[in-house]
Design a protein around this motif. Structure first.
Motif, PDB file in Angstrom:
ATOM      1  N   MET A   1      26.225 106.444  38.790  1.00  0.00           N
ATOM      2  CA  MET A   1      26.165 105.642  37.563  1.00  0.00           C
ATOM      3  C   MET A   1      27.383 104.714  37.511  1.00  0.00           C
ATOM      4  N   ASN A   2      27.160 103.400  37.312  1.00  0.00           N
ATOM      5  CA  ASN A   2      28.290 102.482  37.240  1.00  0.00           C
ATOM      6  C   ASN A   2      28.973 102.562  35.875  1.00  0.00           C
ATOM      7  N   ALA A   3      30.123 101.876  35.776  1.00  0.00           N
ATOM      8  CA  ALA A   3      30.945 101.988  34.564  1.00  0.00           C
ATOM      9  C   ALA A   3      30.196 101.535  33.313  1.00  0.00           C
ATOM     10  N   LYS A   4      29.465 100.431  33.395  1.00  0.00           N
ATOM     11  CA  LYS A   4      28.794  99.905  32.209  1.00  0.00           C
ATOM     12  C   LYS A   4      27.674 100.831  31.734  1.00  0.00           C
ATOM     13  N   SER A   5      26.944 101.417  32.684  1.00  0.00           N
ATOM     14  CA  SER A   5      25.904 102.378  32.308  1.00  0.00           C
ATOM     15  C   SER A   5      26.523 103.611  31.661  1.00  0.00           C
ATOM     16  N   ALA A   6      27.683 104.035  32.206  1.00  0.00           N
ATOM     17  CA  ALA A   6      28.375 105.203  31.646  1.00  0.00           C
ATOM     18  C   ALA A   6      28.882 104.914  30.238  1.00  0.00           C
ATOM     19  N   ILE A   7      29.406 103.700  30.012  1.00  0.00           N
ATOM     20  CA  ILE A   7      29.879 103.319  28.673  1.00  0.00           C
ATOM     21  C   ILE A   7      28.719 103.335  27.682  1.00  0.00           C
ATOM     22  N   SER A   8      27.600 102.765  28.091  1.00  0.00           N
ATOM     23  CA  SER A   8      26.430 102.719  27.218  1.00  0.00           C
ATOM     24  C   SER A   8      25.984 104.128  26.823  1.00  0.00           C
ATOM     25  N   LYS A   9      25.959 105.025  27.791  1.00  0.00           N
ATOM     26  CA  LYS A   9      25.504 106.396  27.547  1.00  0.00           C
ATOM     27  C   LYS A   9      26.524 107.195  26.744  1.00  0.00           C
ATOM     28  N   GLU A  10      27.816 107.009  27.051  1.00  0.00           N
ATOM     29  CA  GLU A  10      28.853 107.838  26.450  1.00  0.00           C
ATOM     30  C   GLU A  10      29.331 107.331  25.092  1.00  0.00           C
ATOM     31  N   ILE A  11      29.462 106.010  24.960  1.00  0.00           N
ATOM     32  CA  ILE A  11      30.056 105.430  23.746  1.00  0.00           C
ATOM     33  C   ILE A  11      29.012 105.028  22.717  1.00  0.00           C
ATOM     34  N   PHE A  12      27.923 104.405  23.149  1.00  0.00           N
ATOM     35  CA  PHE A  12      26.993 103.801  22.195  1.00  0.00           C
ATOM     36  C   PHE A  12      25.737 104.628  21.914  1.00  0.00           C
ATOM     37  N   ALA A  13      25.149 105.210  22.928  1.00  0.00           N
ATOM     38  CA  ALA A  13      23.903 105.970  22.731  1.00  0.00           C
ATOM     39  C   ALA A  13      24.030 107.081  21.680  1.00  0.00           C
ATOM     40  N   PRO A  14      25.133 107.858  21.639  1.00  0.00           N
ATOM     41  CA  PRO A  14      25.237 108.919  20.626  1.00  0.00           C
ATOM     42  C   PRO A  14      25.223 108.405  19.191  1.00  0.00           C
ATOM     43  N   HIS A  15      25.490 107.099  18.993  1.00  0.00           N
ATOM     44  CA  HIS A  15      25.515 106.519  17.646  1.00  0.00           C
ATOM     45  C   HIS A  15      24.289 105.637  17.393  1.00  0.00           C
ATOM     46  N   ASP A  16      23.244 105.873  18.183  1.00  0.00           N
ATOM     47  CA  ASP A  16      21.997 105.096  18.059  1.00  0.00           C
ATOM     48  C   ASP A  16      22.251 103.605  18.233  1.00  0.00           C
ATOM     49  N   GLU A  17      23.141 103.279  19.157  1.00  0.00           N
ATOM     50  CA  GLU A  17      23.426 101.890  19.478  1.00  0.00           C
ATOM     51  C   GLU A  17      22.970 101.598  20.901  1.00  0.00           C
ATOM     52  N   ARG A  18      22.644 100.350  21.146  1.00  0.00           N
ATOM     53  CA  ARG A  18      22.282  99.908  22.488  1.00  0.00           C
ATOM     54  C   ARG A  18      23.285  98.866  22.940  1.00  0.00           C
ATOM     55  N   MET A  19      23.858  99.049  24.126  1.00  0.00           N
ATOM     56  CA  MET A  19      24.796  98.064  24.638  1.00  0.00           C
ATOM     57  C   MET A  19      24.022  96.869  25.198  1.00  0.00           C
ATOM     58  N   LEU A  20      24.315  95.707  24.659  1.00  0.00           N
ATOM     59  CA  LEU A  20      23.602  94.496  25.054  1.00  0.00           C
ATOM     60  C   LEU A  20      24.272  93.780  26.213  1.00  0.00           C
ATOM     61  N   GLY A  21      25.594  93.935  26.305  1.00  0.00           N
ATOM     62  CA  GLY A  21      26.331  93.277  27.376  1.00  0.00           C
ATOM     63  C   GLY A  21      27.767  93.758  27.399  1.00  0.00           C
ATOM     64  N   ALA A  22      28.428  93.583  28.543  1.00  0.00           N
ATOM     65  CA  ALA A  22      29.824  94.011  28.664  1.00  0.00           C
ATOM     66  C   ALA A  22      30.503  93.217  29.767  1.00  0.00           C
ATOM     67  N   VAL A  23      31.815  93.068  29.634  1.00  0.00           N
ATOM     68  CA  VAL A  23      32.600  92.374  30.649  1.00  0.00           C
ATOM     69  C   VAL A  23      33.930  93.103  30.813  1.00  0.00           C
ATOM     70  N   GLN A  24      34.305  93.362  32.054  1.00  0.00           N
ATOM     71  CA  GLN A  24      35.608  93.986  32.321  1.00  0.00           C
ATOM     72  C   GLN A  24      36.680  92.900  32.255  1.00  0.00           C
ATOM     73  N   VAL A  25      37.774  93.181  31.554  1.00  0.00           N
ATOM     74  CA  VAL A  25      38.789  92.154  31.321  1.00  0.00           C
ATOM     75  C   VAL A  25      40.198  92.720  31.480  1.00  0.00           C
ATOM     76  N   LYS A  26      41.128  91.792  31.550  1.00  0.00           N
ATOM     77  CA  LYS A  26      42.545  92.123  31.395  1.00  0.00           C
ATOM     78  C   LYS A  26      43.185  90.961  30.645  1.00  0.00           C
ATOM     79  N   ARG A  27      44.300  91.217  30.003  1.00  0.00           N
ATOM     80  CA  ARG A  27      44.933  90.190  29.188  1.00  0.00           C
ATOM     81  C   ARG A  27      45.562  89.105  30.055  1.00  0.00           C
ATOM     82  N   ARG A  28      45.472  87.864  29.566  1.00  0.00           N
ATOM     83  CA  ARG A  28      46.167  86.777  30.249  1.00  0.00           C
ATOM     84  C   ARG A  28      47.669  86.853  29.974  1.00  0.00           C
TER      85      ARG A  28
END
Length: 217
Positions: free
Chosen positions: A1-28
């Motif tokens: 399972m990649n990071a975005k799928s894991a985030i969707s399952k771990e962070i959003f699914a338990p709260h009846d949310e669906r992850m629509l999109g994500a981007v990995q970032v770091k501060r400029r």
């Protein structure tokens, strides 16, 4: 399972949310955080995620939000950090409208962050989903998209391209099935003709043999 799928399952699914999109970032520009130098949690990965609570009556998000999610070094789990409602987003700055660039800024009512995505294409995909979501689900106070490439704002978005690709694939598959059906139909007709011809030949041969046998008598 990649990071975005894991985030969707771990962070959003338990709260009846669906992850629509994500981007990995770091501060400029890195923020100075003193506690990290005195026994903090150390290095981490940051993801900016767009999610929505599902409205079961029409399958549309009842509310959408942007969430900062972190994964700390040495951990396989993810931690939800700051969250903003989509209505709080005021401006999305793509930095350069003339080239693929990973840099972007997000301006909220009470926050301003400068980011660099892991790749320019990942940023572009996230922007397309974000723009589509804002246009579809915000009735007023839509955020301003500035310095963004036309492919993000116009009809050539990844969403439309994906839809076109699916439609094209369905049309090609349907055409192939129709052509196959026509070929099978012609083959069946040919088989039936050969069967009839064989039957007629057999009947004729039988009659000829009958008359020859009668003539010999």
């Amino acid at each position: 399972m990649n990071a975005k799928s894991a985030i969707s399952k771990e962070i959003f699914a338990p709260h009846d949310e669906r992850m629509l999109g994500a981007v990995q970032v770091k501060r400029r520009t890195k923020k100075k955080i003193p506690f990290l130098a005195t026994g903090g949690q150390g290095e981490y990965l940051t993801y900016i995620c767009l999610s929505g609570k599902i409205n079961v009556t029409n399958k549309k998000p009842a509310q959408a939000s942007i969430t900062k999610v972190k994964q700390f070094e040495g951990s396989t789990s993810f931690v939800r950090r700051t969250q903003w409602m989509l209505e709080q987003l005021r401006q999305v700055n793509g930095i350069d409208p003339n080239r693929d660039s990973p840099e972007f800024d997000l301006l909220f009512e009470n926050a301003f962050d400068q980011w660099v995505a892991s790749t320019a294409s990942e940023k572009c995909t996230f922007f397309q989903v974000l723009h589509h979501t804002c246009q579809r689900y915000l009735t007023d106070k839509k955020p301003e998209f500035i310095n963004c490439q036309s492919k993000i704002m116009g009809g050539n978005s990844i969403l439309h391209s994906a839809a076109d690709s699916v439609t094209s694939a369905v049309q090609k598959a349907s055409q192939a099935l129709n052509e196959r059906g026509e070929r099978l139909g012609r083959a069946e007709e040919k088989t039936e003709e050969l069967k009839n011809s064989a039957q007629q030949f057999a009947e004729t041969a039988h009659k000829v043999r009958f008359w020859w046998d009668k003539a010999d008598c």
